[in-house]
Design an enzyme around this catalytic site. Structure first.
Site, PDB file in Angstrom:
ATOM      1  N   ASP A   1     -11.107   2.675   3.468  1.00  0.00           N
ATOM      2  CA  ASP A   1     -11.375   1.238   3.350  1.00  0.00           C
ATOM      3  C   ASP A   1     -12.854   0.971   3.071  1.00  0.00           C
ATOM      4  OD1 ASP A   1      -9.191  -0.484   3.408  1.00  0.00           O
ATOM      5  OD2 ASP A   1      -8.974  -0.376   5.576  1.00  0.00           O
TER       6      ASP A   1
ATOM      7  N   LYS B   1       0.830  -1.210   0.000  1.00  0.00           N
ATOM      8  CA  LYS B   1       0.000   0.000   0.000  1.00  0.00           C
ATOM      9  C   LYS B   1       0.861   1.254   0.000  1.00  0.00           C
ATOM     10  CE  LYS B   1      -3.781  -2.458   2.212  1.00  0.00           C
ATOM     11  NZ  LYS B   1      -4.463  -2.847   3.457  1.00  0.00           N
TER      12      LYS B   1
ATOM     13  N   GLN C   1      -4.680  -1.468   9.359  1.00  0.00           N
ATOM     14  CA  GLN C   1      -4.485  -2.801   8.792  1.00  0.00           C
ATOM     15  C   GLN C   1      -5.096  -3.860   9.706  1.00  0.00           C
ATOM     16  OE1 GLN C   1      -3.156  -3.588   5.748  1.00  0.00           O
ATOM     17  NE2 GLN C   1      -3.806  -5.666   6.210  1.00  0.00           N
TER      18      GLN C   1
END
Length: 290
Positions: free
Chosen positions: A119, A52, A96
């Site tokens: 997200d 990422k 995460q």
């Protein structure tokens, strides 16, 4: 001949588009920055975080890295998220997953500002998707839609079956296919006659979390099969939820593992980060005009 859908090529195309828009944003005085939080040193999470960050660097999004020890308390993590929510130079926040057992994932996701929820996991984002309003869309199902569209697969009017009902993939996937005017069935671990239901599908999206679970007995000839799963087999090689070699000759199109859905998830994260930065810019202009 079966079309093997190239997720690497399509994701690269999307990242180039994002990169161009980020540069235009920068020329207008705008900015884009993503805060990435990792708690603990899980190796798989470390790889995902690295990928990422690399994608951010490529498209021109600043990456704010927070690598916290596993013993970090829930209170400490929530305090960091609160600081990032109020930090003007941060447009997006990504925590995460999975988190250590002593931290409530739902509480952490809920603490992220919906304006920075790149997200797409916040309940407000989920509600917006469900009711057809504007909001961030979870990256993996958004990536599946892009794979289908950019591969010339027509969704409207098609019989679509989603195998899996998670909040991250299955449920939003079904909603996105509905939004594209597909006729959608959601199947799961308690579904009876799963093979018969899957064999109805013109478009079959598999996110069941079981390696090579779907074989040719589940596939209608000419179907489009999207494999969201990723596992390592006995030979330590990557495989999906679909037995690729067993079903590919039946399919009109199919995604491989690796190289199918996986690259799309990060590409769509970059797209969400761009959207967050553009939204922040619009808010700034409204403030200046008021």
């Amino acid at each position: 001949m079966t079309n093997i859908i190239d997720g690497k090529a399509i994701s690269a195309q999307i990242k180039e588009e994002v990169k161009e828009k980020i540069e235009k944003l920068r020329q207008k005085g705008g900015k884009a920055a993503l805060a990435v939080i990792q708690v603990g040193d899980d190796p798989a999470s470390g790889v995902y975080v690295k990928n990422k960050k690399n994608a951010c660097a490529y498209v021109g999004i600043a990456s704010l890295s927070y690598e916290l020890p596993k013993k970090t308390s829930e209170v400490e993590l929530l305090e960091l998220i609160d600081q990032l929510n109020r930090m003007e130079e941060c447009n997006g926040i990504l925590v995460q997953l999975p988190l250590p057992d002593h931290i409530d994932e739902n509480k952490v996701i809920g603490a992220i500002s919906p304006d920075k929820d790149v997200d797409g996991f916040h309940v407000q984002s989920a509600g917006a998707l469900c009711t057809g309003q504007t909001g961030f869309i979870p990256c993996t199902p958004a990536g599946v839609i892009e794979l289908l569209k950019r591969s010339g697969v027509e969704i409207e009017g098609k019989e679509c079956v989603v195998v899996g009902r998670s909040n991250i993939v299955g449920k939003p996937m079904a909603l996105l296919l509905l939004r594209e005017n597909g006729t959608v069935t959601v199947a799961h671990s308690k579904t009876k006659n799963l093979k018969e239901i899957c064999r109805r599908a013109d478009i079959l999206v598999v996110a069941i979390g079981k390696p090579k679970f779907i074989n040719r007995e589940y596939i209608k000839k000419g179907a489009v099969v999207i494999d969201v799963g990723i596992h390592r087999n006995e030979q330590n090689k990557l495989c999906g939820d679909v037995d690729f070699e067993d079903v590919k000759d039946l399919c009109d199109a199919i995604t491989p593992v690796p190289g199918g859905v996986g690259p799309m998830t990060i590409a769509m994260l970059m797209q969400n980060c761009l959207q967050a930065a553009e939204n922040a810019g619009l808010s700034d202009r409204k403030v200046l005009q008021s």
